[in-house]
Each structure stands twice: as structure tokens, then as C-alpha cells.
Scaffold this motif. Structure first.
Motif: not given
Length: 125
Positions: A45-58, A12-24
Motif C-alpha cells: 500500500s506504499m503507493g497510496d502514501y506518495i505525494v508530490t510537491e513543487i516549492r521554491d528552493g534556494p 525573469i525569476r518572477r516569471l519562472l516562479r509564477a503560480r500558473g507559469g510555464p516553468a511550474r
């Protein structure tokens, strides 16, 4: 008649963390939505400096909206009234109403906190 169910938590953990998985994918959609609101709410211009990140947390997948602008902390927290002095030159220069102004010292009134990231998080739910 009996039924036995075994849960493979590792699978289940591998499925949820899968690169193209539905949860991600769903998390990326939510993070992108919050980032759009943050860009719209950000001053200058602060909006130009906004980025997103998806990561595996604890505790599993985490999504983050990050502003990398060097002055973002001053905008989020606001500033108290303060003096501005030149660092590398003898005087400061700036424009006021189309006129160039020179000054050895500026008394800045400070700015109110503008937590545009928290507002974006509330709007992007």
C-alpha cells in the motif's frame, strides 16, 4: 548601429516562479510522471502514501516526490535479519497459508533494499 540588451533577472525569476507559469506547469508534469512510476513500483500500500510537491528552493523551483508511509525507510534501505517480539500482548499472531499462527518470537530473515523511488526517478526522465 548599436543594440543594448538589459536583462531584468528579478522579472525573469518572477516569471519562472509564477503560480500558473510555464516553468511550474512543466515541472509539475515531470513530477507527476515520476510519482506515477513510483506508485506503480511501490510495494503493498506504499503507493497510496506518495505525494508530490513543487516549492521554491534556494536555486529556484524544486519538485519532490515524497512517500509518507511509516515503514518507507525499511523498504528503501532493507533490513538485516532480526527478532520480532510482541510489545503489547503475550504472543504474536498472524496468518500463514490461511492458518492462524501464534508465536512468542519470530526470526525475520530481513529484506533486500527496494529503492522504488530511485527507479521511478530513472523511469520518469
Amino acid at each position: 548601429m548599436s543594440v543594448e540588451v538589459r536583462v531584468d533577472q528579478g522579472a525573469i525569476r518572477r516569471l519562472l516562479r509564477a503560480r500558473g507559469g510555464p516553468a511550474r506547469r512543466k515541472l509539475q508534469q515531470r513530477v507527476d510522471r515520476v510519482a506515477r512510476f513510483a506508485r506503480a513500483e511501490a510495494p503493498g500500500s506504499m503507493g497510496d502514501y506518495i505525494v508530490t510537491e513543487i516549492r521554491d528552493g534556494p536555486r529556484g523551483l524544486e519538485g519532490a516526490v515524497i512517500c509518507t508511509h511509516p515503514k518507507v525507510r525499511l523498504v528503501l534501505d532493507g533490513t538485516r535479519p532480526h527478532l520480532i517480539r510482541p510489545r503489547r500482548a503475550k504472543v504474536l499472531w498472524f496468518e500463514v497459508g490461511g492458518n492462524v499462527v501464534f508465536a512468542k518470537l519470530v526470526r525475520h530473515p530481513g529484506v533486500q533494499p527496494n529503492n522504488f523511488l530511485a527507479r521511478a526517478l530513472r523511469l520518469g526522465r
